[in-house]
Design an enzyme around this catalytic site. Structure first.
Site, PDB file in Angstrom:
ATOM      1  N   TYR A 178       0.789  -1.231   0.000  1.00 20.40           N
ATOM      2  CA  TYR A 178       0.000   0.000   0.000  1.00 20.40           C
ATOM      3  C   TYR A 178       0.823   1.282   0.000  1.00 20.40           C
ATOM      4  O   TYR A 178       0.256   2.373  -0.032  1.00 20.40           O
ATOM      5  CB  TYR A 178      -0.971  -0.007   1.179  1.00 20.40           C
ATOM      6  CG  TYR A 178      -1.951  -1.156   1.091  1.00 20.40           C
ATOM      7  CD1 TYR A 178      -3.018  -1.114   0.191  1.00 20.40           C
ATOM      8  CD2 TYR A 178      -1.797  -2.294   1.872  1.00 20.40           C
ATOM      9  CE1 TYR A 178      -3.903  -2.169   0.076  1.00 20.40           C
ATOM     10  CE2 TYR A 178      -2.686  -3.356   1.766  1.00 20.40           C
ATOM     11  CZ  TYR A 178      -3.722  -3.281   0.863  1.00 20.40           C
ATOM     12  OH  TYR A 178      -4.600  -4.337   0.752  1.00 20.40           O
ATOM     13  N   HIS A 216      -6.892   1.529  -7.525  1.00 22.16           N
ATOM     14  CA  HIS A 216      -6.335   0.668  -6.471  1.00 22.16           C
ATOM     15  C   HIS A 216      -4.850   0.957  -6.352  1.00 22.16           C
ATOM     16  O   HIS A 216      -4.153   1.025  -7.371  1.00 22.16           O
ATOM     17  CB  HIS A 216      -6.547  -0.814  -6.790  1.00 22.16           C
ATOM     18  CG  HIS A 216      -7.979  -1.178  -6.906  1.00 22.16           C
ATOM     19  ND1 HIS A 216      -8.773  -1.387  -5.807  1.00 22.16           N
ATOM     20  CD2 HIS A 216      -8.766  -1.313  -7.987  1.00 22.16           C
ATOM     21  CE1 HIS A 216     -10.000  -1.658  -6.222  1.00 22.16           C
ATOM     22  NE2 HIS A 216     -10.028  -1.613  -7.536  1.00 22.16           N
TER      23      HIS A 216
END
Length: 151
Positions: free
Chosen positions: A27, A104
């Site tokens: 992430y 994403h």
């Protein structure tokens, strides 16, 4: 008089409030505030106004989408895990009729099989995956092109 069509809602879903505590290899290690700061700067460069929303409640996410056409001209969605199974959010997105881009941070196509499914397929103009924060810049560029000049 031309009315500017430049408001872009950036909607983050479940667990984005703790983004900086999630695996940085997947992430990126940024906090949500840091990510939103980057997005806001990129939006300004393109003549767009970014409006941010995050919740861990699926119902609140749907309700925000219901009202979105009153406050925004387009949307960028990163609904997190809801992307892969929330038909309620997909229905709410379909109802508002705004141009939307799915983003994403990680490459969902290279992860678990369940992450390869998106309930937003057919509802969004594009899906951007695996480009980290830069994926939001790409989404903003696509939206800027679709909305046209803001002046």
């Amino acid at each position: 008089m031309t009315i500017a069509r430049n408001r872009v809602a950036v909607l983050h879903g479940v667990n984005f409030d703790v983004l900086d505590r999630r695996d940085p290899e997947i992430y990126g290690g940024l906090s949500l505030n840091e990510l939103e700061g980057k997005i806001s700067d990129w939006a300004r460069e393109l003549g767009l106004e970014a409006i941010f929303f995050q919740t861990n409640s699926e119902g609140e996410y749907c309700e925000y989408l219901h009202r979105l056409a009153d406050t925004a001209d387009a949307a960028i969605l990163n609904a997190g895990a809801w992307t892969h199974y929330s038909r309620a959010i997909a229905d709410a997105l379909d109802l508002n009729g705004l141009p939307a881009i799915e983003v994403h941070l990680s490459d969902v196509e290279a992860r678990e099989d369940w992450r390869k499914v998106s309930v937003f397929d057919g509802l969004v103009r594009a899906k951007i995956s695996g480009k980290g924060p830069e994926g939001y810049r790409e989404a903003l560029e696509l939206i800027a092109g679709e909305l046209g000049p803001s002046a």
